[in-house]
Design a protein around this motif. Structure first.
Motif, mmCIF file in Angstrom:
data_model
loop_
_atom_site.group_PDB
_atom_site.id
_atom_site.type_symbol
_atom_site.label_atom_id
_atom_site.label_comp_id
_atom_site.label_asym_id
_atom_site.label_seq_id
_atom_site.Cartn_x
_atom_site.Cartn_y
_atom_site.Cartn_z
ATOM 1 N N PHE A 125 8.720 -31.204 -15.315
ATOM 2 C CA PHE A 125 9.915 -31.475 -14.420
ATOM 3 C C PHE A 125 9.692 -31.100 -13.056
ATOM 4 N N GLY A 126 9.639 -32.085 -12.161
ATOM 5 C CA GLY A 126 9.251 -31.780 -10.698
ATOM 6 C C GLY A 126 10.651 -32.181 -9.679
ATOM 7 N N VAL A 127 10.757 -31.476 -8.654
ATOM 8 C CA VAL A 127 11.914 -31.846 -7.762
ATOM 9 C C VAL A 127 11.182 -32.015 -6.400
ATOM 10 N N TYR A 128 11.474 -33.405 -5.705
ATOM 11 C CA TYR A 128 10.784 -33.700 -4.505
ATOM 12 C C TYR A 128 11.895 -34.066 -3.698
ATOM 13 N N PRO A 129 12.184 -33.037 -2.644
ATOM 14 C CA PRO A 129 13.311 -33.256 -1.668
ATOM 15 C C PRO A 129 13.039 -34.441 -0.688
ATOM 16 N N ILE A 130 14.094 -35.213 -0.359
ATOM 17 C CA ILE A 130 13.944 -36.539 0.296
ATOM 18 C C ILE A 130 14.009 -36.170 1.857
ATOM 19 N N LEU A 131 12.975 -36.267 2.743
ATOM 20 C CA LEU A 131 13.051 -36.156 4.193
ATOM 21 C C LEU A 131 12.693 -37.490 4.881
ATOM 22 N N ARG A 132 13.593 -37.732 5.852
ATOM 23 C CA ARG A 132 13.290 -38.879 6.495
ATOM 24 C C ARG A 132 12.855 -40.308 5.751
ATOM 25 N N ALA A 133 13.805 -40.123 4.728
ATOM 26 C CA ALA A 133 13.869 -41.341 3.609
ATOM 27 C C ALA A 133 12.575 -41.511 2.907
ATOM 28 N N ARG A 134 11.916 -40.404 2.672
ATOM 29 C CA ARG A 134 10.489 -40.378 1.913
ATOM 30 C C ARG A 134 10.624 -39.195 1.197
ATOM 31 N N PRO A 135 9.735 -39.111 -0.082
ATOM 32 C CA PRO A 135 9.791 -37.985 -0.820
ATOM 33 C C PRO A 135 8.895 -36.645 0.211
ATOM 34 N N GLY A 136 9.461 -35.568 0.177
ATOM 35 C CA GLY A 136 8.537 -34.536 0.843
ATOM 36 C C GLY A 136 8.018 -33.863 -0.226
ATOM 37 N N ARG A 137 7.539 -32.393 0.234
ATOM 38 C CA ARG A 137 6.656 -31.580 -0.653
ATOM 39 C C ARG A 137 7.435 -31.278 -1.802
ATOM 40 N N PRO A 138 6.931 -31.045 -2.903
ATOM 41 C CA PRO A 138 7.628 -30.832 -4.209
ATOM 42 C C PRO A 138 7.979 -29.133 -3.824
ATOM 43 N N VAL A 139 9.256 -28.667 -4.545
ATOM 44 C CA VAL A 139 9.618 -27.415 -4.650
ATOM 45 C C VAL A 139 9.543 -26.790 -5.905
ATOM 46 N N ASP A 140 9.596 -25.769 -6.150
ATOM 47 C CA ASP A 140 9.561 -25.061 -7.532
ATOM 48 C C ASP A 140 11.021 -25.004 -7.993
ATOM 49 N N PRO A 141 11.034 -25.891 -9.072
ATOM 50 C CA PRO A 141 12.460 -26.162 -9.692
ATOM 51 C C PRO A 141 13.034 -25.070 -10.502
ATOM 52 N N ILE A 142 12.189 -24.053 -10.868
ATOM 53 C CA ILE A 142 12.568 -22.798 -11.594
ATOM 54 C C ILE A 142 13.641 -22.109 -11.110
ATOM 55 N N PRO A 143 13.565 -21.788 -9.677
ATOM 56 C CA PRO A 143 14.723 -21.107 -8.971
ATOM 57 C C PRO A 143 16.003 -21.884 -8.919
ATOM 58 N N LEU A 144 16.136 -23.246 -8.894
ATOM 59 C CA LEU A 144 17.077 -24.032 -8.829
ATOM 60 C C LEU A 144 17.702 -24.018 -10.474
ATOM 61 N N LEU A 145 16.973 -24.099 -11.284
ATOM 62 C CA LEU A 145 17.406 -24.169 -12.615
ATOM 63 C C LEU A 145 18.024 -22.688 -13.206
ATOM 64 N N ARG A 146 17.485 -21.695 -12.595
ATOM 65 C CA ARG A 146 17.867 -20.374 -12.914
ATOM 66 C C ARG A 146 19.316 -20.099 -12.442
ATOM 67 N N ALA A 147 19.526 -20.723 -11.378
ATOM 68 C CA ALA A 147 20.924 -20.466 -10.676
ATOM 69 C C ALA A 147 21.849 -21.387 -11.331
ATOM 70 N N LEU A 148 21.585 -21.918 -12.603
ATOM 71 C CA LEU A 148 22.773 -23.044 -13.248
ATOM 72 C C LEU A 148 24.044 -22.320 -13.297
ATOM 73 N N GLY A 149 25.026 -23.150 -12.677
ATOM 74 C CA GLY A 149 26.282 -23.103 -12.814
ATOM 75 C C GLY A 149 26.946 -22.150 -11.586
ATOM 76 N N LEU A 150 25.915 -21.643 -10.615
ATOM 77 C CA LEU A 150 26.533 -20.984 -9.540
ATOM 78 C C LEU A 150 26.997 -21.892 -8.500
ATOM 79 N N PRO A 151 28.144 -21.514 -8.101
ATOM 80 C CA PRO A 151 28.739 -22.489 -6.848
ATOM 81 C C PRO A 151 27.749 -22.611 -5.778
#
Length: 166
Positions: A125-151
């Motif tokens: 599973f990879g996450v690539y933020p979009i910057l200036r209408a293009r994919p940016g450098r990937p980010v580590d998805p684990i911190p995003l997924l560990r925060a599941l459900g947090l507002p």
């Protein structure tokens, strides 16, 4: 382009492998890989055939069969970002490019295609933020997924306006 529709961050991320919990997640971010590469994603191990679910609301940007990822799906969605699901055993029946998806919708099934043929079945599973209408450098998805459900604060709110539980 779809990025216009998905300009806000997700309210929350959905875990992309059915049956896993945030406690099951282990970061393999930047672990060494063949050819001098580093790992730019998360490997989520599960039995072959386990459902792979969209982490966010979006639309199917690309369905591919080949290369390092083998059978894969890329969703463009909330963030905005590209969400990459690779090493699939197969795709959800009827899945097509341009199709809208909801968070938690089945995209495919865990496998070990592409360069993962000699490994246990898993989702890359990879996450690539979009910057200036293009994919940016990937980010580590684990911190995003560990925060599941947090507002998450809407962009116009200051962090001090978050509920105390955040």
């Amino acid at each position: 382009m779809a990025t216009i529709r998905y300009h806000r961050p997700p309210e929350a991320y959905h875990l992309p492998v059915e049956g896993l919990s945030p406690a099951d997640l282990v970061s393999t971010w930047h672990a060494p890989r063949s050819g001098g590469r580093v790992h730019e994603g998360a490997d989520l191990f599960a039995p072959r055939g386990t459902k792979v679910l969209s982490a966010v609301r979006g639309e199917v940007f690309r369905i591919r069969d080949g290369g390092l990822g083998g059978k894969s799906v890329t969703v463009i969605g909330e963030g905005p970002a590209f969400y990459y699901y690779a090493h699939l055993d197969g795709w959800a029946p009827g899945l097509r490019e341009g199709q809208p998806v909801t968070a938690g919708q089945t995209l495919g099934f865990v496998g070990n295609t592409g360069n993962a043929r000699s490994t246990p079945s898993h989702l890359h599973f990879g996450v690539y933020p979009i910057l200036r209408a293009r994919p940016g450098r990937p980010v580590d998805p684990i911190p995003l997924l560990r925060a599941l459900g947090l507002p998450r604060a809407p962009p116009e709110e200051a962090p001090s306006q978050l509920p105390p539980s955040a």
